[in-house]
Design an enzyme around this catalytic site. Structure first.
Site, PDB file in Angstrom:
ATOM      1  N   GLU A   1     -10.018  18.830 -17.075  1.00  0.00           N
ATOM      2  CA  GLU A   1     -11.200  19.683 -17.037  1.00  0.00           C
ATOM      3  C   GLU A   1     -11.084  20.864 -17.994  1.00  0.00           C
ATOM      4  O   GLU A   1     -12.068  21.252 -18.623  1.00  0.00           O
ATOM      5  CB  GLU A   1     -11.460  20.174 -15.605  1.00  0.00           C
ATOM      6  CG  GLU A   1     -11.690  19.054 -14.592  1.00  0.00           C
ATOM      7  CD  GLU A   1     -12.897  18.184 -14.906  1.00  0.00           C
ATOM      8  OE1 GLU A   1     -13.717  18.566 -15.770  1.00  0.00           O
ATOM      9  OE2 GLU A   1     -13.028  17.112 -14.297  1.00  0.00           O
TER      10      GLU A   1
ATOM     11  N   HIS B   1     -15.094  12.836 -23.072  1.00  0.00           N
ATOM     12  CA  HIS B   1     -14.331  11.761 -22.433  1.00  0.00           C
ATOM     13  C   HIS B   1     -13.818  10.782 -23.486  1.00  0.00           C
ATOM     14  O   HIS B   1     -14.561  10.379 -24.379  1.00  0.00           O
ATOM     15  CB  HIS B   1     -15.191  11.021 -21.410  1.00  0.00           C
ATOM     16  CG  HIS B   1     -15.432  11.824 -20.171  1.00  0.00           C
ATOM     17  ND1 HIS B   1     -16.689  12.177 -19.751  1.00  0.00           N
ATOM     18  CD2 HIS B   1     -14.566  12.370 -19.277  1.00  0.00           C
ATOM     19  CE1 HIS B   1     -16.593  12.889 -18.639  1.00  0.00           C
ATOM     20  NE2 HIS B   1     -15.325  13.023 -18.334  1.00  0.00           N
ATOM     21  N   CYS B   2     -12.555  10.414 -23.376  1.00  0.00           N
ATOM     22  CA  CYS B   2     -11.924   9.534 -24.362  1.00  0.00           C
ATOM     23  C   CYS B   2     -12.353   8.085 -24.142  1.00  0.00           C
ATOM     24  O   CYS B   2     -12.333   7.585 -23.018  1.00  0.00           O
ATOM     25  CB  CYS B   2     -10.406   9.660 -24.269  1.00  0.00           C
ATOM     26  SG  CYS B   2      -9.542   8.648 -25.496  1.00  0.00           S
TER      27      CYS B   2
END
Length: 388
Positions: A289, A298-299
């Site tokens: 976070e 986000h990967c």
């Protein structure tokens, strides 16, 4: 017990970069099928995501030592063991249910929303809300472990914990959940408090609690909520208790009407024990976070702590550290030495907490590292590659 035969059939859809793995289970004459998807990007795609096609960014990458580049480029190896492709185990997994544009290094680097610490605003502040564990000593120990971990993860940044506050001190809106019968705090109430409490030298301020959260009345719950523009967020670890989703959860209360300003219900309210698994989950969530506050999305490239997760099982599958692409993102805004960062993380696993703190409390347990064994071996492999 009957024997179970497992057969794996793999089909690669090259044009989609997705590998479908079909598991065929034969038990007692019954056939069961389970479909797992693997996103396996080719070398060219991953190379562009990490290094870029833009000359200025390529020039920055070339400044890394040959050993660091060799580590980062492990991402390109289809048979590599350090950085693995992302797996989907159900349609409820994050990427399948939350379509997002991929963020490669150049997209991050050129984003107006990217945030970097600057002199005078370079401290990560963490505010604990309520108790953690079964005693004040346990709470102090747990937050010390998290502080040390964050300082190693965000290498070269200072992390400070603000004095703990109770729910009544914040004046939070709260409720008893109709379905799970546990106490919940309205996350927006905490964000309002954090905004007023944020120190002038803060890069960000993050609230953490062992009490469940909800964002608005129509929602059942939320793991956390953040305001990236304000550089703040609040996250709950309550659902990381293994018993949370069972009838054995000790935080369940008898349903009753509660006065909106009667905070006595929080007195002695149950908080889960600080186990090794809960510490691991807490470290993942906290760093994930805070990573968002830097501007990291986000990967979707490789298994990474920055992967999104919809549920605890998916969160447990993601690793505790960053893939090479996200590691380069973080390194460019903090400017740490990658090898020294890995050493600091390994040191956190291998060493006990501050000796002065141990002497002062006398009752502090040893850091529970059982759940971190696999990660320790991974760190050792990375360091061996950097030192060869």
């Amino acid at each position: 017990m009957h024997a179970v035969t497992i057969t794996c059939i793999s089909v690669v859809l090259k044009h989609l970069g997705v590998q479908l793995v079909l598991f065929y289970f034969l038990s007692r004459g019954i056939c069961l099928f389970f479909l797992m998807e693997i996103i396996r990007h080719n070398e060219e795609t991953l190379r562009t995501a990490l290094i870029s096609n833009h000359k200025d960014v390529i020039g920055q990458y070339q400044k890394f030592s040959p050993r660091v580049k060799r580590l980062l480029e492990e991402a390109f190896r289809p048979d590599g063991i350090l950085f693995k492709p992302i797996e989907f185990h159900s349609k409820s997994d994050w990427i399948l249910s939350h379509p997002e544009a991929k963020q490669d290094f150049y997209t991050f680097y050129s984003s107006p929303h990217r945030k970097a610490p600057v002199p005078g605003k370079n401290i990560i502040y963490i505010q604990t809300i309520g108790s953690f564990g079964d005693s004040e000593a346990t709470t102090e120990t747990y937050i010390l472990w998290l502080k040390e971990y964050c300082e190693a993860f965000f290498c070269s940044l200072k992390v400070k914990f603000l004095d703990p506050v109770s729910v009544s001190q914040i004046g939070c809106v709260f409720r008893i959940n109709t379905y799970s019968h546990n106490l919940q705090i309205r996350s927006g109430s905490i964000l309002q408090y954090l905004k007023k409490k944020k120190p002038k030298d803060a890069f960000c301020i993050v609230g953490i609690t062992m009490i469940d959260l909800y964002p608005e009345d129509s929602w059942n719950f939320v793991f956390g909520q953040a305001s990236l523009t304000e550089g703040m967020g609040v996250f709950s670890f309550a659902r990381y208790d293994d018993d949370f989703y069972t009838t054995n959860y000790k935080g369940r209360l008898k349903e009753k009407k509660q006065a909106p300003d009667d905070y006595s219900v929080f007195d002695g309210y149950y908080t889960p024990p600080i186990t090794s698994k809960l510490l691991l989950r807490s470290c993942k969530t906290l760093t994930h976070e805070i990573g968002h506050i830097f501007g990291m999305h986000h990967c979707q490239w490789l298994q990474c702590v920055m992967q999104g997760s919809n549920h605890l099982e998916e969160s447990d599958r993601r690793p505790i550290d960053l893939c090479p692409i996200c590691l380069r993102k973080l390194q460019c805004v903090i400017n740490f030495d990658i090898k020294e960062r890995y050493k600091a993380l390994l040191k956190w696993i291998e060493e006990d907490s501050d000796p002065e703190f141990l002497v002062r409390t006398m009752l502090v347990p040893l850091k529970p590292m059982e759940a971190f064994k696999e990660w320790k071996e991974w760190l050792l492999q990375c360091l061996r590659l950097l030192e060869e």
